[in-house]
Each structure stands twice: as C-alpha cells, then as structure tokens.
Design a protein around this motif. Structure first.
Motif, PDB file in Angstrom:
ATOM      1  N   GLN B 340      16.214  47.634  54.430  1.00  0.00           N
ATOM      2  CA  GLN B 340      15.050  47.638  53.539  1.00  0.00           C
ATOM      3  C   GLN B 340      13.838  47.033  54.232  1.00  0.00           C
ATOM      4  O   GLN B 340      12.720  47.500  54.054  1.00  0.00           O
ATOM      5  CB  GLN B 340      15.358  46.871  52.245  1.00  0.00           C
ATOM      6  N   GLY B 341      14.075  45.986  55.006  1.00  0.00           N
ATOM      7  CA  GLY B 341      12.976  45.377  55.748  1.00  0.00           C
ATOM      8  C   GLY B 341      12.359  46.346  56.737  1.00  0.00           C
ATOM      9  O   GLY B 341      11.140  46.447  56.862  1.00  0.00           O
ATOM     10  N   LEU B 342      13.204  47.101  57.437  1.00  0.00           N
ATOM     11  CA  LEU B 342      12.698  48.090  58.389  1.00  0.00           C
ATOM     12  C   LEU B 342      11.926  49.181  57.647  1.00  0.00           C
ATOM     13  O   LEU B 342      10.859  49.610  58.077  1.00  0.00           O
ATOM     14  CB  LEU B 342      13.854  48.714  59.184  1.00  0.00           C
ATOM     15  N   ALA B 343      12.463  49.622  56.504  1.00  0.00           N
ATOM     16  CA  ALA B 343      11.804  50.686  55.740  1.00  0.00           C
ATOM     17  C   ALA B 343      10.438  50.224  55.249  1.00  0.00           C
ATOM     18  O   ALA B 343       9.483  50.999  55.204  1.00  0.00           O
ATOM     19  CB  ALA B 343      12.673  51.119  54.565  1.00  0.00           C
ATOM     20  N   ASN B 344      10.331  48.943  54.880  1.00  0.00           N
ATOM     21  CA  ASN B 344       9.057  48.432  54.372  1.00  0.00           C
ATOM     22  C   ASN B 344       8.225  47.787  55.466  1.00  0.00           C
ATOM     23  O   ASN B 344       7.203  47.174  55.197  1.00  0.00           O
ATOM     24  CB  ASN B 344       9.298  47.419  53.248  1.00  0.00           C
ATOM     25  N   ASP B 345       8.699  47.901  56.681  1.00  0.00           N
ATOM     26  CA  ASP B 345       7.944  47.428  57.819  1.00  0.00           C
ATOM     27  C   ASP B 345       7.634  45.939  57.755  1.00  0.00           C
ATOM     28  O   ASP B 345       6.542  45.517  58.119  1.00  0.00           O
ATOM     29  CB  ASP B 345       6.631  48.227  57.916  1.00  0.00           C
ATOM     30  N   ASN B 346       8.569  45.130  57.257  1.00  0.00           N
ATOM     31  CA  ASN B 346       8.301  43.690  57.299  1.00  0.00           C
ATOM     32  C   ASN B 346       9.348  42.902  58.096  1.00  0.00           C
ATOM     33  O   ASN B 346       9.629  41.751  57.800  1.00  0.00           O
ATOM     34  CB  ASN B 346       8.083  43.096  55.903  1.00  0.00           C
ATOM     35  N   ILE B 410      19.233  47.146  63.568  1.00  0.00           N
ATOM     36  CA  ILE B 410      18.045  46.923  64.406  1.00  0.00           C
ATOM     37  C   ILE B 410      18.148  47.739  65.688  1.00  0.00           C
ATOM     38  O   ILE B 410      17.186  48.384  66.116  1.00  0.00           O
ATOM     39  CB  ILE B 410      17.877  45.411  64.730  1.00  0.00           C
ATOM     40  N   ILE B 411      19.338  47.738  66.289  1.00  0.00           N
ATOM     41  CA  ILE B 411      19.519  48.488  67.537  1.00  0.00           C
ATOM     42  C   ILE B 411      19.376  49.994  67.276  1.00  0.00           C
ATOM     43  O   ILE B 411      18.688  50.703  68.015  1.00  0.00           O
ATOM     44  CB  ILE B 411      20.891  48.161  68.168  1.00  0.00           C
ATOM     45  N   LEU B 412      19.997  50.474  66.198  1.00  0.00           N
ATOM     46  CA  LEU B 412      19.873  51.897  65.862  1.00  0.00           C
ATOM     47  C   LEU B 412      18.405  52.270  65.685  1.00  0.00           C
ATOM     48  O   LEU B 412      17.934  53.284  66.196  1.00  0.00           O
ATOM     49  CB  LEU B 412      20.631  52.218  64.567  1.00  0.00           C
ATOM     50  N   ASP B 413      17.668  51.414  64.964  1.00  0.00           N
ATOM     51  CA  ASP B 413      16.252  51.687  64.700  1.00  0.00           C
ATOM     52  C   ASP B 413      15.459  51.764  66.001  1.00  0.00           C
ATOM     53  O   ASP B 413      14.605  52.630  66.178  1.00  0.00           O
ATOM     54  CB  ASP B 413      15.688  50.598  63.782  1.00  0.00           C
ATOM     55  N   ASP B 418      18.274  56.652  62.298  1.00  0.00           N
ATOM     56  CA  ASP B 418      18.080  56.095  60.958  1.00  0.00           C
ATOM     57  C   ASP B 418      19.057  54.940  60.729  1.00  0.00           C
ATOM     58  O   ASP B 418      20.261  55.144  60.676  1.00  0.00           O
ATOM     59  CB  ASP B 418      18.319  57.206  59.918  1.00  0.00           C
ATOM     60  N   PRO B 419      18.539  53.692  60.583  1.00  0.00           N
ATOM     61  CA  PRO B 419      19.444  52.542  60.474  1.00  0.00           C
ATOM     62  C   PRO B 419      20.287  52.566  59.204  1.00  0.00           C
ATOM     63  O   PRO B 419      21.289  51.870  59.122  1.00  0.00           O
ATOM     64  CB  PRO B 419      18.494  51.339  60.487  1.00  0.00           C
ATOM     65  N   ALA B 420      19.888  53.373  58.214  1.00  0.00           N
ATOM     66  CA  ALA B 420      20.629  53.381  56.947  1.00  0.00           C
ATOM     67  C   ALA B 420      22.069  53.851  57.112  1.00  0.00           C
ATOM     68  O   ALA B 420      22.936  53.487  56.322  1.00  0.00           O
ATOM     69  CB  ALA B 420      19.907  54.254  55.918  1.00  0.00           C
ATOM     70  N   ILE B 421      22.327  54.644  58.168  1.00  0.00           N
ATOM     71  CA  ILE B 421      23.713  55.102  58.325  1.00  0.00           C
ATOM     72  C   ILE B 421      24.637  53.942  58.650  1.00  0.00           C
ATOM     73  O   ILE B 421      25.850  54.051  58.523  1.00  0.00           O
ATOM     74  CB  ILE B 421      23.881  56.183  59.422  1.00  0.00           C
TER      75      ILE B 421
END
Lengths: 449, 449
Positions: B340-346, B410-413, B418-421
C-alpha cells in the motif's frame, strides 16, 4: 512540468530556514503546487515545517495543511495559536475546515471558531461538525451555487458570479424553490446556450440525484459511482438544499474504504502507513497476531488429544501445516470474493444457490488438490490407505473452509457488522483450528488408531 | 428518487418482452437511468436483454452497454449486426467506443468501424485503439473543448457552444497555439467574469498539468489524485493536445487497482466476481492453492528430516501450525503495509532505516508473543527449557518473516514487477516452509536432540 522531490532541494530549504532567508524561501516555494509543498514539509522537522507554514500566506498554507498526514498536521497545529489556525480555516472550504477542527480538542475547537471573522463561515463549519464524520452531512461542503426557479438566466449568471467567488469548482447549479427546497439542476453548458431573458423554470432539469444528510458515506460512494456523478447535492430531512459532495472527496473515501478492507484482510486493525511509528504499527498488528497465537495454541491442544497416533501415524503430524494452510487459503479466497461482492453490491440470488455453488467450486478444487496429495504419497512410497485418509480428510477440510469463508461474512453483513473483519486472521485462525480437528478426526475414522 | 430492483419488476419486464408489448416496455424503461436499465438486463436472459437493447434508441442503449459486465456485453454484441454496433458507437464518447471495439475480434472491428457514418468519430476511435489499454492514450477521450490563444472571449464562447455539443461535461477549456500545442487552460468560471472582447491570451492560465499519451494509467491516477484534478489533458510526444482524461474514468481505474491488490493478497489471480461461473472462479483460485499445497508438502519433507524428535519432543510437532500461522500472518501484515505504501508513493527513506524499523517492530511484537507462549507452557506444566526453545525460535521466525514480508515487495518493485503478487499465498507459503525449518533447527540447537 513534473515536480521531483530531491535530497538537494530539501537540504537547500533546510539551510534557508536555518538562515531565516525568507526572500529566497518564498522564491523557491511560491510557484509550487500545495501538494508538492506538503511533500517537502513531510521531509522537514517540526520546527522547520512550522516556520514555512507561518511564512507562506494562509491561502496557500490552508491547502498545504489539507495534504499533510493527520499526525504531522496535528503537531504543526499545536505550534500555531488559535488565531493562526482560524486564519487558515477562513481560507478553506467548509468541509475541509470542519475536518481539521474535528481533530482538535474540544476546548481548542471553541477557541478557534470564536477567532474566525467570517460569521457565516463559522456557522457553516459548526453545522458540519454536528454530523457523523462518515455520513453525507460529514462529507459535504456548504459551498455551492444555488439559483431560484423564478430568476432569469441573466440574473442567474450575475448571482452566480457572486456565489462562484466562494466555490472552488462549479459542477452543477442547483435550482431551489422559495422555501429553499431542491427541485432540480442546471448545467453550466446549458446556461451558455440560451438567451439571457429565459426563465430558469423553463430550462432547468427537474430530475436530480441527491442524498440525505444522514446517508452513509458508503452509500453516497455507491450512488455517485453507479450514476457517474461528479457532485451530488445533500438535503436535510425536509428536502432543503444544505450542501454538496464532490467526487474528488469521494475518491479519497473510496480508496480508503478499499484499503481498509485490504488492511483488515491482512490483519491490520487500524489505519496505519509504512511511515507511522513503531508503536502505532505494533498496536495495529499485535492484536491479530495474539488472536493467531491463541488459535495456534488451540491446535496444540487438539493434537495432544490425538497423540496416540504419534507412534503409528507420525506422518499425519507432518501434514498439519499443509492442512492449516489449505483451510486458511481457501477461507481467505472465499471471504475476499464475498466481501468485495458485498461492497460492490453484486451478491444476489438465494443463499441456497450460493451454498450449492461454493460446495461445487470447493469440490472441484478440492478433488484436484486431493489427487495431487495422493500422487505425492504414491511417489514417495507412502502407505496407500494413509494417503487416502490424508487426501479425503483434506478434501473435507477444504469444503468446510470454503463454506465458513462464504457464510461468515454474509451473516456478519446481515447483522450490520462490517464483513471485512472476517476476511483476515479471524477466518484463517478459526479455519486452522477447525481444519486440524477435522483432519485428525476423519483420519482416525479411516485409519482406526 | 432511489431506484429499487425488485423481482416483481423483472417478472413484469419478462412478460412484456414475451408479449412483444413494445409500448408498455418503453413506458417502463424510458425514464430509468441507464445504470438502472443495466441492472435490469443483468437479471434477464440473453434473448430478453438483446430484445430490449434493440428496442430502446441507441442514445440510451450506448450508455447501458457501457454499464454491463464485459461478459454480458460480449454476448449481446454477438447478437447484434455490425451496423447495429456501429450505431451504438456513434453515440458513445470515443474512449468508451474504443473500449467496446477492443473487445471484438479483429475482423469484426474493421467491419464495425467501416459502418460508422461520422468519419471523424471513426478516425478518433481508430487512433485510440493504437494505444496500450492502460496508458494515458488508452484511457483518454478525444472529446474536449479547445480554444486558440488569439481568440476573444466572445468568439471563444461561440466556438465552445459548437464544440460542447459533443462533450458530455466541460471541465476545463484548453488553450492551444497555432500549432495545436497545449499552452494553458481556462476555467468556465473565468469566462463568466470577463468582458466578451477580452483576448484569451490575456486571461488564460499558463500553468497546466498534463500527461503524455504513453504515461502509465497508474501514474495518471497518482497525479490526478495528488493534485485533485477532475480532468487532465493528454499531449503527444511533440506537445500537441490530443485528448483528455476525466476523474470519473479514473475512479473505476483506482478502484480496480485497489481491488486487484486485495484479490492478489487473498490468492485470487484473475479479476473475478462472486457471480462468475464455477470454472472462472476455480481457474482464478486453484493455482494459488496448488502453490500452497507444494509449500505444505515441503513442510512435510522438512519435518521428516527432524523425525528423531518425535519420541523425545513430540510437542514441537504440535506447535507447527502455530509457527506457520505466525510466520504467515506477520509476513502478510508487513507486505500489505509495504504494498500500500508503494501504491501511494509514501515509502521514503533508506532501506537500512526500514530494516532497523522492521526488526524493531517485530522484536516488540515477537517478545510479547514469545512471553505469552512461555506463559502458556508454564500454565500447562511444560518443561521450561522446551518452552524457552519454542518461544525463542518463534521469536526468530517472526523477525525473519517480517523481513521477508518487507523486502520481497520492495525488491520486486525495484525490478519493475507488481509487488502485490508477493502479498498473498506466495509470502505465506514461503514463510511457512522457511519458518518451520527455522523453528526445528533452532529448537534442535537449544534442546540438542
């Protein structure tokens, strides 16, 4: 055109604050979008951030404040006087101002409101504070453009120019009767295309979607999404127009709702973000872990009850994590589909039909998985009756887990409880215990230990 | 004002279709909102739904079609001729028309496009089909209001009236230069408040947010949310204005993204709904269950490697579901927060800082949980060294699980995946295996079996 936050920029800003070089600071910040300034403040310490809030004019900082994290905003507001906060609120739309005030202590609230010079604005904010935060009344803003049905288009445009001063974006123009009751709407486009002497009552659209002040936010979101509305007027119990909700406020609401469901499913009970403190994060996560721990201790207890199998069928104990994982995964899948279906209002048809479908689905998946388990047993040369016992009891565990995952959220929803709480550790934990008991019980029946 | 779908209404409509009573049908349906008609069609069978689509005029049915499920729409379109589909597309905004056409077979696409009478509309649709579905080009519509900087406000209003015919909602008016390059914007509000002889170049706002046709949808959503935009213009590689994206289209996109993350976290790999067929649901769910199964079989294999403990420390085997649950739950919590943090860029700050924080957090939670486990052992009269071994190895499992849950996404991103997987069964399964191995390994070191 894209703003990029860089460590160099932050460092520069920090030095300028240190030097109290207001002129340079203004030069750097004045042209930035308020959302970008909020990102910069996020990187500064409290004193530096407060310095900048005090430096910039309140028209800008009121918008910056709205973009900040609730926690950061609270700290900055604590550094401002009631008068300074009141100045910020004067510049905000009533809905934003009410949200900010609601975060203050009750004592502080009154102090701040009494410092707002614009009496109408203060009264509007006070009115909004009366409504529940998640109701249409709590979400709406008082700013809107309203016209009387008896006016002409020309008069309407003049009046709109006056009202539009206070309204950031004009979505729709709402038409009211002499008693202020909402009777229809006009679009700006329509106003552009008719003669200025036309009466509003001849051209307004009498069909208008609206919600009551007490309508729940979730319902407002559903209506606005279903009918693709950019703004919806809000009326009181006797039909008077009291406010409007715009889609940009609902986007945040919709996203927060979706994120909340996801967080609950992941076993996070409060709205936390990656950048919150360890204490906040721990408080949101620990309760669910403790729940899982008790579930695990329950499994220990159940297995102790079957310990006569330790000597004859130790393999059963090696399979318990697999059984627990299957029960948990199937339950989470079923409940996630139901919870999203309930949220999007597309769970229809009878419960019996859904029961049949879920049993069919889990039979289909369960048989495929049971076959794989049996095949595994065959490959490693396991006793065939043992493999059969494991495969069959796993199949039953899967069916039961799917039914629990499907019906627990449905039942919670029918009782008015948020079904999302059932999707995460709650379902996993109960399915773990239940699944392990079922697994040993069925295996015992088949293998006879 | 609220439409309520009732079984009685559906039955009535079904009878009227059966009787081919067009007059009564029109009377019932004409005044309904297209979203409500779509809900009705959802309950009818294919032939009934097709009958109604053919009965209503295409201005209405084009909007109804957009509201239907992709599957239902596909079936209905198969029942329509290319000419009939073309008539529907004539009434749609270009972005919706392109979305519909993209669902047809390539052969059918050309047939339909050649049947569209409005050549400009057909060309616009063809242009949109060229872009990737999830890029700004694929999301934008060609309909917008553009004015030249050299025009006067009066000429601008005249020209706008003409253009506005084709534009459902006017959000902003975009200002272009002689080469059609985007140079700024005007708001409708501004137009209302100046003299008609004023030149556009004197009043337009030269600052305007825009995106390139190739910008990804996710980035468009981020920008529009961050800057609270209701519409954003889209430019081509040399800066010419080619389309615009409105927030109502992005709301669907944002919601779908959030739901997709949640579904992935729950182990559902395709976009399915509760009302999809058993086959569709099974296909979306079975792969993750098979993954979980292999994980479980891995655990079986690991425990067989520690089977010398069966006689001396059978209690360890009773604790495996608890260990697996802890490892899984902690991993899912950590990864959900990061995703969620990655998706919201925070997610900001250094990786090392995040590492320290996550270790601190899991130490805090882990020690609390370990204390509970030790307490449980004390209450049930368990050997204290055994309790200590279980508590300590569980603590280590929790810390490792938190680190895996944090850093895998984080590594996937960072690698563009897509880190959600990583949030769902993937993390749970690998943490299960890893956790159980660690648990037995540490216990063995402490207890020495």
């Amino acid at each position: 055109m894209q703003f990029q936050l860089s460590p160099e920029l932050i460092e520069k800003i920090e030095i300028l604050v240190e030097e109290q070089n207001d002129k340079e600071l203004l030069l750097h910040l004045e042209d930035l979008h308020h959302a970008d300034i909020a990102e910069i403040l996020d990187e500064l310490n409290l004193d530096e951030a407060t310095y900048i809030i005090k430096l910039l004019d309140s028209e800008k900082t009121s918008e910056v404040l709205m973009e900040l994290d609730e926690d950061d905003r609270e700290k900055i507001l604590n550094n401002l006087s009631s008068k300074e906060i009141a100045d910020e609120l004067e510049e905000m739309d009533t809905d934003d101002a009410a949200d900010i005030i609601a975060e203050l202590s009750e004592e502080r609230q009154e102090e701040v409101i009494s410092n707002i010079e614009d009496q109408d604005h203060a009264a509007d904010i006070k009115e909004l504070l009366r409504y529940d935060e998640d109701s249409a009344g709590g979400l709406m803003a008082k700013e809107l453009v309203r016209v009387r049905e008896t006016w002409t288009v020309g008069g309407c445009v003049r009046e709109m120019r006056r009202q539009a001063e206070n309204v950031t974006r004009v979505h729709s123009i709402y038409v009211v009767d002499a008693k202020d009751k909402l009777i229809g709407r006009l679009s700006l486009k329509d106003l552009l295309t008719v003669d200025t002497k036309t009466k509003i009552k001849e051209i307004y659209i009498p069909r208008v979607d609206f919600v009551n002040v007490h309508t729940e936010g979730e319902e407002v979101a559903r209506i606005m999404q279903k009918y693709d509305l950019e703004a919806i007027p809000v009326v009181d119990d006797i039909g008077r127009l009291v406010g409007r909700i715009t889609i940009d406020d609902m986007v945040d609401f919709i996203k927060e709702e979706a994120e909340k469901d996801y967080q609950l499913a992941a076993g996070i009970s409060q709205d936390v973000e990656a950048d919150d403190t360890i204490w906040q994060l721990s408080r949101a996560r620990l309760p669910w872990l403790v729940l899982g721990l008790f579930g695990g201790l329950g499994s220990v207890y159940i297995m102790q009850g079957f310990d006569e199998a330790l000597e004859t069928f130790p393999i059963l104990f090696f399979f318990t994590p697999l059984i627990a994982a299957m029960a948990g995964n199937v339950g989470v899948q079923s409940s996630a589909i139901i919870v999203q279906g309930l949220a999007n209002d597309n769970i229809r048809g009878s419960l019996f039909h859904r029961l049949l479908k879920e049993v069919g689905l889990s039979l289909l998946n369960g048989i495929a998985l049971a076959a794989l388990v049996f095949l595994f047993g065959f490959i490693v040369g396991q006793d065939q009756l043992t493999s059969l016992a494991i495969a069959l009891s796993m199949l039953l565990v899967i069916i039961v887990a799917a039914l629990v995952g499907t019906f627990v959220p449905i039942i919670l929803d029918k009782r008015g409880i948020d079904p999302a709480i059932a999707t995460g550790p709650f379902i996993t934990t109960s399915n773990d215990i239940f699944g392990i008991f079922l697994f040993f019980y069925i295996s015992k029946l088949i293998l006879g230990f």
